[in-house]
Design a protein around this motif. Sequence first.
Motif, PDB file in Angstrom:
ATOM      1  N   PHE A 156       2.225  -7.103  15.075  1.00 41.81           N
ATOM      2  CA  PHE A 156       2.330  -5.948  14.589  1.00 41.81           C
ATOM      3  C   PHE A 156       1.867  -5.573  13.466  1.00 41.81           C
ATOM      4  N   ILE A 157       1.968  -4.044  13.366  1.00 41.94           N
ATOM      5  CA  ILE A 157       1.763  -3.515  12.175  1.00 41.94           C
ATOM      6  C   ILE A 157       2.487  -4.302  10.889  1.00 41.94           C
ATOM      7  N   GLU A 158       1.840  -4.847   9.903  1.00 43.68           N
ATOM      8  CA  GLU A 158       2.657  -4.668   8.586  1.00 43.68           C
ATOM      9  C   GLU A 158       2.774  -3.832   8.109  1.00 43.68           C
ATOM     10  N   TYR A 159       2.061  -2.985   7.776  1.00 46.34           N
ATOM     11  CA  TYR A 159       2.049  -1.536   6.229  1.00 46.34           C
ATOM     12  C   TYR A 159       0.908  -0.714   6.975  1.00 46.34           C
ATOM     13  N   LYS A 160       0.547   0.761   6.563  1.00 44.95           N
ATOM     14  CA  LYS A 160       0.048   1.280   6.609  1.00 44.95           C
ATOM     15  C   LYS A 160      -0.892   2.241   5.509  1.00 44.95           C
ATOM     16  N   SER A 209       0.970  -1.152  -0.081  1.00 47.46           N
ATOM     17  CA  SER A 209      -0.098   0.042   0.107  1.00 47.46           C
ATOM     18  C   SER A 209       0.840   1.374   0.036  1.00 47.46           C
ATOM     19  N   ARG A 210       1.627   1.352  -0.832  1.00 46.46           N
ATOM     20  CA  ARG A 210       2.809   2.350  -0.554  1.00 46.46           C
ATOM     21  C   ARG A 210       2.597   3.847  -1.398  1.00 46.46           C
ATOM     22  N   LEU A 211       1.338   3.524  -2.338  1.00 52.44           N
ATOM     23  CA  LEU A 211       0.540   4.318  -2.984  1.00 52.44           C
ATOM     24  C   LEU A 211       0.082   5.655  -2.003  1.00 52.44           C
ATOM     25  N   GLY A 212      -0.659   5.309  -1.106  1.00 49.61           N
ATOM     26  CA  GLY A 212      -0.829   6.221   0.702  1.00 49.61           C
ATOM     27  C   GLY A 212      -2.279   5.985   0.032  1.00 49.61           C
ATOM     28  N   ASN A 213      -3.094   5.816  -0.998  1.00 48.07           N
ATOM     29  CA  ASN A 213      -4.663   6.112  -1.084  1.00 48.07           C
ATOM     30  C   ASN A 213      -5.517   5.632  -0.410  1.00 48.07           C
ATOM     31  N   GLY A 214      -5.801   4.171   0.636  1.00 44.76           N
ATOM     32  CA  GLY A 214      -5.628   3.915   1.351  1.00 44.76           C
ATOM     33  C   GLY A 214      -6.517   2.735   1.034  1.00 44.76           C
ATOM     34  N   LYS A 215      -5.746   2.101  -0.244  1.00 44.94           N
ATOM     35  CA  LYS A 215      -6.065   0.553  -1.428  1.00 44.94           C
ATOM     36  C   LYS A 215      -5.566   0.134  -0.385  1.00 44.94           C
ATOM     37  N   PRO A 216      -5.865  -1.275  -0.101  1.00 41.33           N
ATOM     38  CA  PRO A 216      -5.143  -2.699   0.096  1.00 41.33           C
ATOM     39  C   PRO A 216      -4.185  -3.015  -0.437  1.00 41.33           C
ATOM     40  N   PRO A 217      -3.145  -4.019  -0.376  1.00 41.44           N
ATOM     41  CA  PRO A 217      -1.565  -4.176  -1.113  1.00 41.44           C
ATOM     42  C   PRO A 217      -2.108  -3.876  -2.348  1.00 41.44           C
ATOM     43  N   ASN A 218      -1.354  -4.093  -3.193  1.00 43.22           N
ATOM     44  CA  ASN A 218      -0.780  -4.348  -4.951  1.00 43.22           C
ATOM     45  C   ASN A 218      -2.213  -4.058  -5.643  1.00 43.22           C
ATOM     46  N   GLN A 219      -2.815  -2.640  -5.219  1.00 40.21           N
ATOM     47  CA  GLN A 219      -3.690  -2.018  -5.821  1.00 40.21           C
ATOM     48  C   GLN A 219      -2.774  -1.282  -6.972  1.00 40.21           C
ATOM     49  N   ASN A 220      -2.103  -1.262  -8.341  1.00 37.24           N
ATOM     50  CA  ASN A 220      -1.350  -0.461  -8.439  1.00 37.24           C
ATOM     51  C   ASN A 220      -2.546   0.385  -9.933  1.00 37.24           C
ATOM     52  N   SER A 221      -1.820   1.821  -9.560  1.00 35.77           N
ATOM     53  CA  SER A 221      -1.897   2.747 -10.153  1.00 35.77           C
ATOM     54  C   SER A 221      -1.468   2.827 -11.876  1.00 35.77           C
ATOM     55  N   ALA A 222      -1.089   3.011 -12.964  1.00 39.48           N
ATOM     56  CA  ALA A 222      -0.967   3.783 -14.060  1.00 39.48           C
ATOM     57  C   ALA A 222      -1.128   5.407 -13.545  1.00 39.48           C
ATOM     58  N   SER A 223      -1.692   5.793 -13.124  1.00 40.34           N
ATOM     59  CA  SER A 223      -1.850   7.104 -13.095  1.00 40.34           C
ATOM     60  C   SER A 223      -1.943   7.708 -11.890  1.00 40.34           C
ATOM     61  N   PRO A 224      -1.311   8.974 -11.691  1.00 35.03           N
ATOM     62  CA  PRO A 224      -1.773   9.546  -9.764  1.00 35.03           C
ATOM     63  C   PRO A 224      -3.026   9.315  -9.210  1.00 35.03           C
ATOM     64  N   VAL A 225      -2.593   9.081  -7.887  1.00 32.41           N
ATOM     65  CA  VAL A 225      -3.713   8.756  -7.365  1.00 32.41           C
ATOM     66  C   VAL A 225      -3.607   9.676  -6.161  1.00 32.41           C
ATOM     67  N   THR A 226      -4.666  10.802  -5.152  1.00 26.91           N
ATOM     68  CA  THR A 226      -4.800  11.589  -4.331  1.00 26.91           C
ATOM     69  C   THR A 226      -3.659  10.714  -3.226  1.00 26.91           C
ATOM     70  N   VAL A 227      -3.212  11.378  -2.199  1.00 25.58           N
ATOM     71  CA  VAL A 227      -3.107  10.300  -1.355  1.00 25.58           C
ATOM     72  C   VAL A 227      -4.010  10.604  -0.118  1.00 25.58           C
ATOM     73  N   THR A 228      -4.411  10.431   0.655  1.00 24.40           N
ATOM     74  CA  THR A 228      -5.082  10.398   2.286  1.00 24.40           C
ATOM     75  C   THR A 228      -4.517  10.995   2.720  1.00 24.40           C
ATOM     76  N   LEU A 229      -4.919  12.000   3.332  1.00 24.73           N
ATOM     77  CA  LEU A 229      -4.276  12.926   4.711  1.00 24.73           C
ATOM     78  C   LEU A 229      -5.194  12.224   5.490  1.00 24.73           C
ATOM     79  N   PRO A 230      -4.605  12.943   7.495  1.00 19.66           N
ATOM     80  CA  PRO A 230      -4.858  12.894   8.500  1.00 19.66           C
ATOM     81  C   PRO A 230      -6.012  13.555   7.947  1.00 19.66           C
TER      82      PRO A 230
END
Length: 608
Positions: A545-549, A473-494
């Motif tokens: 323990f926390i695997e990812y955010k 989930s390194r794109l930070g948009n709240g999606k589960p892992p491996n939801q690849n995106s070919a275009s920019p997606v908005t990072v979900t901020l607090p």
Amino acid sequence: MTFRFDLLQTGRVLRFGALAAAAALAIACGTETTPPNHGAGGAGGDAGSGGGAGDGGTGGTAGSGGTGGTGGTVVEVGSVTVTPPQASVMPGATVQLEASVFDWDGEPADVPVAWASSNPDVATVDAEGLVTGVSPGSVTIRATAGGVDGTADVTVSAVQVATVTISADGDARTLRVGETLQLHAEARDEDGNVITGLPVLWYTSNKTAATVDANGLVTGRGPGNGVAIDGWIGGVKSTRTLSVTLKFGAIVTAMAHSCGITEGTGLPFCWGERGSFFGNAESELPVLVPGAPALTKIVAGTTHTCGLTADGAAWCWGANAKGRLGNNSEKTPTSAVPVFGVHVFTDLALGGLHTCGLDDAGDVYCWGDNERGQLSLSATAWTSSPTPVRSVSGPFKKIVAGDYYTCGLKTGGELFCWGNLAEGQTFPPNTVGTATPVRIGGVAVWDDVTAGSDFACGLQGDVAMCWGLSGMSRLGNGKPPNQNSASPVTVTLPPEKTLAQLSAGRSHACALSPEGEAFCWGGNTDGFLLTGQLGLGDSDDDPVFIEYKTTPTPVNTALRFTEIHASQHSCAIATDGFAYCWGPNENGQLGTTRSNKKKTSPTRVLGQ
């Protein structure tokens, strides 16, 4: 009866037994002596009758009641130490010096010592190291063994020094790397009267941490505690103990190492896997990069690092496969090397196997591996010197690079990428990319961009966006892992949070708010074990323990930071002036002690 004959060579003494000595002596005198039926290599036994010399350089056969001799041995002299290293003597008086001889392993060696004085009119020395003062002045007494010298400095004075006191400008006890401190030494006699006119001899206990010149000027060279600076006058010394510390003005992270440049002086230091900067060992303490000049900017790739000088010259060090250091070679150097050609660079970008530079005209040059189009060259061949990117015109104001791609941000805010992470492409790591630059985000205007291994992020105003592969989930948009995106997606901020600085790493990303609060998201493990690069403060003892955010999460610290960098681990410079790191630490890349191989909260780098 036995005899010894010593042949002196530089750094070594050859010792022979009686017959070998006779043979060597005969050769030295121009004659040849070969005892009948015996080789010239060893001596016979000392006792009994009939003891013979050994054949072919081996010990002789024991005679009746005797023991066979041994062949010649070699003593390698490694060093000679004279004590005391400083001495004072009045004319007509004497002082005894002692010489200790050691082999290359540091073991005492029984080798003859020859003594000499640099000026017998000032002081003489006999064969046993006894020095006699003759007239006022300074002299060097030299002890030589096996071609190796040790020295002591002797002052001959009509006035006897009783005490020496060292003072310092500003009375500082701590010195920053790159800074200087002036020391002064004052001698007094037994009545407390100041003695003038005698020379001061300065020494340091740790040249790696601090050096001192003949005038008492100390320069901080590297981190170290308890550095003793000795000032000798007339054989009497005083000691000033200093600590030398680092203060980083910039810091960067790589796969298994980190680097920083010192504030004000720009000296580059690295720590972690030294194969990424020099040698094969690992260092948890920051090490000065040999051969590198003072730098104003530093950038790290996977296993190499580069920096810029104030006049725009690029220097690189580390692994050099496929010419990524840009020095017109593929050989890995043992010190920093200048990038080939005459260029004035304002920015650098380092990927896995390639490097790019942005010159003062806004043009991009790249070198290293081009297998997936990351150099924007039509051919896939690599190049070991800067080659201009002709496929898109500038001027650019910033460049960044991931493992197999490069991005350039134009002065007007247009963002272009080439390699295997252009928009519309989320290639698997083994797929060839495109050498043709592709504009990211259509007509969007970008303010900043950062490159991770196989994903990228950028800022449009205060809106953060990412694209590419989304493992952990390194794109930070709240999606589960491996939801690849070919275009920019908005990072979900607090809620009510904005980001002012981004840094994309390998499986995670980190960012700073305008107030300096640190946030990270993406992977927090290596897939199986907790590695802690998100800085959440969790531990192996936690039930789960926390695997990812999936979205930016505050780092577990009250510190506020001025810059932050993510790679396999994370590092940042805090407003208190210190550098901190967290995450995996198998190679010492956090710059902290490795009693625990990871840190899940920011931990101060050693040597500060």
